[in-house]
Design an enzyme around this catalytic site. Structure first.
Site, PDB file in Angstrom:
ATOM      1  N   SER A 181     -10.702  96.340  35.164  1.00  0.00           N
ATOM      2  CA  SER A 181     -12.156  96.514  35.209  1.00  0.00           C
ATOM      3  C   SER A 181     -12.842  95.165  35.459  1.00  0.00           C
ATOM      4  O   SER A 181     -12.498  94.467  36.422  1.00  0.00           O
ATOM      5  CB  SER A 181     -12.629  97.173  33.901  1.00  0.00           C
ATOM      6  N   HIS A 230     -11.645 105.968  33.878  1.00  0.00           N
ATOM      7  CA  HIS A 230     -11.576 104.505  33.894  1.00  0.00           C
ATOM      8  C   HIS A 230     -10.754 103.977  32.719  1.00  0.00           C
ATOM      9  O   HIS A 230     -10.046 102.976  32.843  1.00  0.00           O
ATOM     10  CB  HIS A 230     -13.002 103.945  33.853  1.00  0.00           C
ATOM     11  N   ARG A 252     -23.913 102.065  24.706  1.00  0.00           N
ATOM     12  CA  ARG A 252     -22.493 102.381  24.584  1.00  0.00           C
ATOM     13  C   ARG A 252     -22.217 103.848  24.923  1.00  0.00           C
ATOM     14  O   ARG A 252     -21.185 104.172  25.520  1.00  0.00           O
ATOM     15  CB  ARG A 252     -22.026 102.079  23.165  1.00  0.00           C
ATOM     16  N   ASP A 260     -10.586 107.976  37.883  1.00  0.00           N
ATOM     17  CA  ASP A 260     -11.542 106.918  37.553  1.00  0.00           C
ATOM     18  C   ASP A 260     -12.730 107.043  38.506  1.00  0.00           C
ATOM     19  O   ASP A 260     -12.592 106.839  39.704  1.00  0.00           O
ATOM     20  CB  ASP A 260     -10.857 105.556  37.711  1.00  0.00           C
TER      21      ASP A 260
END
Lengths: 405, 405
Positions: free
Chosen positions: A175, A373, A245, A340
């Site tokens: 990432s 992901h 978040r 992802d």
């Protein structure tokens, strides 16, 4: 090396044999963090400089005689230096990439000396917005400079200098970590032999930036944010960080894995026709947001999302990614995951295509995974096999025997 | 009909010939809203009842002698009754579905009598959380009951009764509107000949619910929300609603269309290394969120997202969608869009597959469009052709000539 680097709290970070026996044989066992102070100013992309800074890091395994077996782990948005092992025998959860670092694991600590740091700007010990600004005696807060991936690579290069590592056997990350790997390959080509870029992208899409922007707005519109000076007001923008978040979390999971995990299951046996938690997925997201908002610094979160938005190595080369990666001299392993959708396989393939066009050595694997992901963090036999095979190749190029460090 | 329905403000809602000449020949021209009061209590799915309520609506075209040419338009999350035409000659933007309603358009007002209402619980004139609760003399706010798609269909059926429409020629809607169409077909089968379900789904996925939950949390954690009693505090939860809309907006566009529209274009010519707007996509999202937060009611937004979450017609039939749609007696047209990732083509295909398994007459088209979920609102020649062709079929089944209404 011009840096005056001072190792602090230099306990052995690898496990003692006695302690190790408490853990699985493929665990690095007990570990502890170290920190290193850098007193030479670091010039940043934004034009400002940091007069001094501290990086906190862990190491696993032993550095060999010619320091040719060192690998660097670069972390993602909410990651830190604690990538593997345990801080004490009671710790329930090991480091965030423990599934991939340890004796016999893809990043095999019998062969490699692994360095994992908390990035500059972080909130786990390295100098960041929640550190004391030596010029004011107060926390930096919003006065901490905005950082870029390039700044991180420069700060990491100084850590390498201080550890006596001239050339990494590999720089590895997923990432945002993968972006750092790509930047290492482009701007410090002589300092790594292999680049392992996992679940990453050559730059964010408009949609990626949009999600980051909503997360930032959630934090910045929290009345407890106080323009980033919440520490001075003895409060935290918990609601904003919680929302940020929650949004992030949705993009880390695949629609499929969320469906498999929660479906439309209700938390109690019937609809309550109200706004309390009803579906399991709501309960999960609220919990994830809540616990994150207690442990992560909001200014660091803002800074990390900006570094993501800004990353665009092609921009330095007339928007040509092929020219950008032509700077590299290392070999590449690129890994993506089928479900992802944050950084989809097509984004990894942009990197691969540019590398191929630039005539670089590149291996590419798109791993079948339902985990979106987050797949880069989760045990997966095929991913582990592909990753291990590449790391065996990295190891095979190291001829020196290992020595104690 | 047991309802005591009282038409209020019964101006002709279709344009006068003089006024029409100000507008394009395929526009319905000047329109105005009407409202209808219902004094018979409406029992709701949540177990509560509304003693009385008002629905605001518009009509376009003329109802024929046997009331067989009426079509109902059901709106989506943030929609309202103003689907076509203009309120005055100076109005810049026509109704939200003007591209598809008018003389010569797919929903051809030369043939059909079109009814478009603001749903119960809405914030554009129909009774909702921002209306005065007759029992307290204050705005309902959070005391307004949570509604379901079934409740809407029941309230719409009463509007049909009051307008003298026993059977709709078609019920038509996109997104949340498509859910209402599906519910009409299942629970009021004798009252529609055709169901046109566009960009919809038989129920939300965990990911869909997750996005709604973050939007709700954004609103509910805004300190100006006051547990839904912001009206009594003479304020609005603008920040929360703004965030909710930003999140929603990302899911309405495709990654591709966002990329085409904004890419990584900067608002000014260089990065400012700060948290002000930098990328065009940020500016766009902030604007969208800002303007929405000034015009939409937060409690209505919460209510609409809950109706989305709850919709699950199969749940009434042992979780079997085939049995659920077996109740229907109408014909179906289902339309999806290639880049819609909110309600992807696969979700429409679930509906189609259930209809086929139930032996129903169904036409299905997946339209190639770059515009994501928003595609159902946007002019597109292929979509218009497919939609028109189906509506011609609907019209061909109407034998009576039209008359003035």
């Amino acid at each position: 090396m011009s840096d005056q680097a001072t190792p602090v709290a230099a306990q052995a970070s690898t496990a003692t044999p006695e302690a190790t026996s408490l853990f699985a044989p493929d665990s690095v066992g007990l570990v502890s963090a170290r920190s290193m102070e850098f007193m030479t100013p670091l010039m940043l992309a934004c034009g400002r400089e940091l007069a001094s800074y501290t990086l906190v890091y862990e190491t696993y395994g032993k550095l060999n005689a010619d320091a040719s077996n060192a690998v660097l782990i670069c972390h993602a948005l909410s990651g830190n230096h604690h990538a593997a092992g345990y801080y004490d025998a009671q710790e329930r959860k090991p480091g965030w990439w423990d599934a991939y670092i340890g004796p016999g694991k893809p990043i095999d600590t019998r062969h490699f000396f692994v360095v994992s740091l908390n990035n500059l700007g972080g909130c786990h010990g390295s100098t960041g917005p929640s550190s004391i600004n030596p010029e004011t005696g107060k926390t930096y807060g919003p006065d901490f400079p905005v950082l870029t991936v390039k700044d991180w690579v420069n700060s990491q290069a100084r850590l390498a200098d201080a550890l006596g590592i001239q050339k990494w056997a590999a720089v590895i990350g997923g990432s945002l970590g993968g972006m750092q790997v790509l930047q290492w390959a482009i701007s410090q080509p002589e300092r790594l032999r292999h680049a392992v870029v996992i679940a990453s992208t050559p730059r964010l899409s408009a949609q990626n930036i949009a999600f980051n922007e909503v997360a930032r707005q959630a934090i910045m519109s929290d009345p407890h944010f106080y323009n980033g000076r919440y520490a001075e007001h003895h409060t935290l923008p918990r609601h904003g960080l919680r929302l940020a978040r929650m949004i992030g979390h949705i993009t880390y999971l695949s629609e499929h894995s969320m469906g498999q995990k929660f479906g439309r299951d209700l938390r109690i046996d019937k609809l309550n026709y109200g706004f309390d938690v009803e579906f399991q997925v709501e309960s999960y997201l609220r919990y994830q947001g809540e616990s994150f908002s207690e442990r992560f610094d909001a200014n660091t979160y803002l800074l990390m999302t900006k570094a993501l938005d800004y990353f665009d190595p092609a921009a330095d080369f007339n928007d040509d990614l092929v020219t950008a990666v032509s700077q590299a001299t290392c070999d590449f392993m690129v890994i993506s995951f089928t479900t992802d959708w944050r950084f989809a396989p097509a984004r990894s393939q942009e990197i691969v295509n540019a590398l191929v066009a630039a005539g670089k050595a590149v291996s590419y694997a798109c791993i079948d995974s339902p985990h979106g992901h987050d797949a880069f963090l989760i045990p997966n036999p095929r991913y582990q096999a592909v990753f291990s095979a590449y790391m065996h190749k990295v190891h095979a190029q190291i001829t020196q025997p290992t020595q104690d460090h």
